[in-house]
Design an enzyme around this catalytic site. Structure first.
Site, short mmCIF file in Angstrom:
data_model
loop_
_atom_site.label_atom_id
_atom_site.label_comp_id
_atom_site.label_asym_id
_atom_site.label_seq_id
_atom_site.Cartn_x
_atom_site.Cartn_y
_atom_site.Cartn_z
CG ASP A 174 5.83 -0.08 8.76
OD1 ASP A 174 5.28 0.14 7.28
OD2 ASP A 174 5.07 0.71 9.15
CG LEU A 255 -5.10 1.71 7.31
CD1 LEU A 255 -6.58 2.51 8.15
CD2 LEU A 255 -5.93 0.81 6.01
NE ARG A 256 3.22 4.60 9.96
CZ ARG A 256 4.03 3.25 11.29
NH1 ARG A 256 4.42 2.79 10.98
NH2 ARG A 256 3.33 4.19 12.57
CB ALA A 257 1.39 0.92 2.72
CB VAL A 260 3.85 6.69 3.61
CG1 VAL A 260 4.71 7.54 2.26
CG2 VAL A 260 3.56 7.04 4.85
#
Length: 662
Positions: A174, A255-257, A260
């Site tokens: 991830d 919220l990383r998706a 990015v």
């Protein structure tokens, strides 16, 4: 005399990097992460022989120089230690001059360049975590051996891997910004063109590279222009809301998706020469940033349904934000102040929280233990004796957290999470002379080694006289990874639906455990009149799970053949990888019914394995009120641990211990 190195294969000469519709996903992902390094690097997954390493090494040559210096490309070897990666005290300087000087590691050398890790899935988890932390923060901190240093480490992290050799743990997967899947083209014309270009390069590297010099210069100029433009690209609220809608629809965690995807969409807009993000940019960004982040079951490969993505995005252009109205209405007495955020390069998700699954020990699927445990302990349904030609397949039940199976003694293999071993991390159990340049010094043992030689060195008073030969570093005991070879009985006596469900659930649970402990796995099956190596030893636990799921059952029980096949596989692997200790897991009810003297031959085969000193476990699949105890006898001949299948679950072990303590 050092011969000049031939030029790298040109980036623009890679088939797919110069397509009429733009670069293929892999070269495009590499380009976008160099335009916006905050994207977080690229993980390239694909079978061997797909030019993964070739194109990564070619990337540095087309990147705009940093000042007057070319962009550095630093390759991190799989066997690198933490000292080599982060840097440490210079031992020779410390002993010879008494100075605690810092010796930079690979992270410092990769600053403002590319850090390339081939076979990143084979790198130890804590090193991958360390690399990802440095890539995300743009700096590295060293706190070791009396040295406390923080230095810049802004680089583009690129990892390549072959999924057949094993997967990265989801927590680490991830944290890579983008991921792409590559495969060899199936179009004969494209395959022929790949071979043609490669042979031309091998015949004349300099001449071949010169033919692509103009294309390389044009690509470098376009990347430089995109790097200049990216700060001017506008990410509107409408575009940001669409990105959030896409990420929510694919049910990604954290919220990383979203962050990015937003950064990648901005980079793609700059690459295309636009000053605002459009739907096309969001689509490209989603296909690169989301496949490895969607929720999936264990052993599922990463992927993204692009038809669903198209439905979410739609065919229409993004509507303008309300703030984009060229003549916005003035605020009347009843109107509140305009509090809408202004869009710009410093707004939006680029400065938002970087959340995601926390890294840490992955303890398996504990929540799934109850149903699987009861299934494993349930009595068999009536068995139907299998004939030589009859076969059937049975799906597996739910997986659960199994008890830990280990190899006897203390090994010296690759660091992992299973058996006791001498490793670079863990508790200190002794000291020894160093074998490399780096490493933490064991001060007490170093002084103790120097004391007997002080008179011979002419010391009468004052400080101790130290020599490099006095140096001692700690010996540490931790855990190693192992080769776990499953030898599974697929005969007719195991073919009853309930029994085979138990077997598959138990083996799948042990496979999950092997995946989390960084083990290598293999699968031998026996049924009918012989045995076969269903899966040669590999790091790909996914492949083992697939073979197990499709395992046919029926026929007689050639136990001796299964054990001999397992012994042969382990002998070959001992030659290939002598430091990786094996653990043989035999899953059977202990019956031997194939061929003359089947019982005697199985005992001889078991004695052969025991004589080789191989640690074994017999998972006893026999159940019901009347038991013959054949698997227990087999365990005796193997010198193995005897484990009833109902006790494979760690929860059963804990429950039994609580019962004894009550």
């Amino acid at each position: 005399m050092t011969l000049p190195q031939p030029p790298h294969f040109p980036f623009s000469a890679v088939v797919g990097a110069d397509g009429p519709d733009g670069p293929d996903p892999m070269p495009l992902a590499l380009i976008l992460t160099t335009i916006a390094p905050e994207v977080g690097g690229v993980l390239v997954r694909g079978e061997k022989g797909t030019a993964k390493s070739t194109i990564v090494r070619a990337l540095a040559a087309v990147l705009p120089p940093v000042g007057d210096d070319p962009v550095p490309l630093v390759e991190l070897p799989i066997g690198a230690t933490e000292d080599r990666v982060t840097g440490s005290i210079n031992i020779e300087s410390a002993l010879a001059e008494g100075k605690a000087e810092y010796e930079p590691g690979l992270l410092a050398k990769a600053h403002r360049g590319i850090l390339y890790v081939d076979e990143v899935n084979l790198l130890h988890d804590h090193l991958v975590d360390l690399l990802l932390d440095a890539a995300a923060m743009g700096r590295a901190t060293v706190e070791r051996d009396g040295v406390s240093i923080t230095h810049d480490a802004r680089f583009v992290l690129v990892g390549t891997m072959n999924p057949e050799e094993g997967e990265l743990r989801p927590q680490l997967l991830d944290r890579f910004g983008l991921t792409v899947e590559v495969a060899a083209p199936r179009d004969p014309a494209l395959r022929a063109e790949v071979v043609r270009r490669r042979m031309a390069y091998d015949a004349d590297p300099a001449g071949f590279s010169s033919r692509y010099a103009e294309a390389e210069e044009a690509l470098s100029s376009r990347i430089a222009e995109a790097q200049r433009l990216i700060g001017l690209v506008r990410l509107s609220d409408t575009a940001l809301l669409k990105i959030a809608e896409v990420c929510a629809a694919f049910d990604v965690d954290g919220l990383r998706a979203d962050i990015v995807t937003a950064r990648t969409a901005v980079a793609h807009a700059a690459w295309c020469g636009r000053d605002s993000v459009e739907l096309a940019d969001i689509r490209v960004a989603a296909t690169l940033a989301l496949p490895h982040r969607r929720r999936r079951k264990p052993f599922d490969a990463p992927g993204l349904d692009e038809d669903v993505l198209d439905q979410i995005l739609g065919d229409e252009e993004l509507p303008p934000d309300p703030d984009d109205d060229p003549e916005p209405p003035t605020n009347g007495p009843d109107d509140g102040p305009d509090e809408g955020p202004a869009d710009g390069p410093d707004e939006g998700p680029a400065d938002g929280p970087d959340e995601g699954p926390a890294d840490g020990p992955d303890e398996g699927h504990e929540g799934e233990g109850t149903s699987a445990e009861s299934a494993a302990r349930a009595p068999d349904t009536p068995e139907v004796p299998g004939s030589e030609g009859s076969t059937s397949t049975t799906s597996s039940g739910s997986t659960y957290r199994p008890r830990l199976l280990t190899v006897r003694g203390v090994g010296t293999g690759t660091a992992g999470r299973r058996s006791r071993a001498r490793t670079s991390s863990g508790r200190r159990v002794g000291a020894t002379a160093p074998t490399g340049r780096g490493g933490a010094i064991h001060l007490v043992e170093t002084l103790r080694a120097a004391l007997p030689h002080q008179h011979a060195r002419g010391r009468t008073s004052g400080p101790l006289l130290l020599r490099p030969a006095d140096l001692r570093v700690p010996v540490r005991e931790g855990r190693e990874s192992n080769l776990v070879l499953f030898c599974v009985d697929a005969s007719g006596s195991m073919a009853a639906r309930r029994r085979m469900e138990q077997v598959k659930a138990a083996v799948l649970s042990l496979l999950l455990d092997a995946y989390q402990r960084r083990d290598k796995v293999g699968l031998v099956t026996f049924r009918g009149s012989g045995a076969e190596l269903a899966l040669p030893p590999t790091h790909s636990v996914d492949a083992a799970a697939t073979r197990l799921e499709d395992l046919p059952a029926g026929g007689r029980t050639p136990l001796a053949e299964g054990l001999l096949q397992a012994a042969h596989v382990l002998a070959v692997e001992r030659t290939r990888d002598p430091h990786r200790r094996p653990l043989l897991v035999v899953v059977t009810d202990g019956r031997a019914t194939a061929g003359p003297d089947a019982v005697l031959r199985s005992r001889e085969a078991a004695a052969l394995i025991a004589g080789a000193g191989i640690s074994s476990v017999v998972v006893d699949c026999e159940s019901g009120p009347l038991r013959m105890g054949l698997a227990a006898r087999l365990a005796e001949h193997l010198g193995a641990e005897h484990l009833p299948i109902g006790e494979v679950s760690a929860e059963v072990l804990v429950t039994a211990a609580r019962g004894r303590a009550a």
